[in-house]
Scaffold this active site. Structure first.
Site: not given
Length: 142
Positions: A49-51
């Site tokens: 869920g982190c870029a």
């Protein structure tokens, strides 16, 4: 219910007038953080869920709800390393049973991060906070 380390960061943010200086400070916090050994940068510690690439490794001292929560973190983006350092200041040393009681969005809003991070970065911070909560809850249950 912030730790003294987080309060120090909040005081520094109050002192810094513009966001360019605050971003520089966040990056400096990340640079000061010890690196996570490559051996721990594995799918089991990766935060989805982190870029950017983000890994969180729990470090729990003790057992049960009174165990103390700590973690190491790493990212391939310097600003995200700084955000990990801020989360570390917010949660490190708390009893695992207390981690879920921290209102991370409210505490981070005190720094103005809620208004100055891109939506991708904000989603990443939420994902890290969720992972921290899950790690602490698992430790509290033993």
């Amino acid at each position: 219910m912030a730790t003294p380390a987080f309060e120090d960061i909040a005081e520094t943010f109050e002192f810094l007038d513009d966001w360019e200086d605050r971003y520089r400070h966040v990056i400096e916090l990340g640079k000061a953080m010890p690196a996570l050994d490559e051996a721990f940068r594995v799918p089991a510690t990766k935060v989805e869920g982190c870029a950017s690439q983000v890994w969180l490794l729990p470090r729990i001292e003790g057992q049960g709800p009174e165990a103390r929560f700590d973690f190491q973190g790493e990212s391939d983006a310097m600003i995200v390393r700084g955000l990990i350092a801020i989360l570390h200041a917010l949660y490190s040393g708390l009893p695992v049973a207390e981690v879920a009681k921290v209102d991370a969005p409210a505490e981070l809003a005190r720094l103005g991060l809620d208004q100055h991070l891109s939506s991708q970065r904000s989603n990443g911070v939420r994902a890290m906070v969720e992972r921290i909560g899950l790690l602490a809850a698992a430790a509290a249950q033993g």
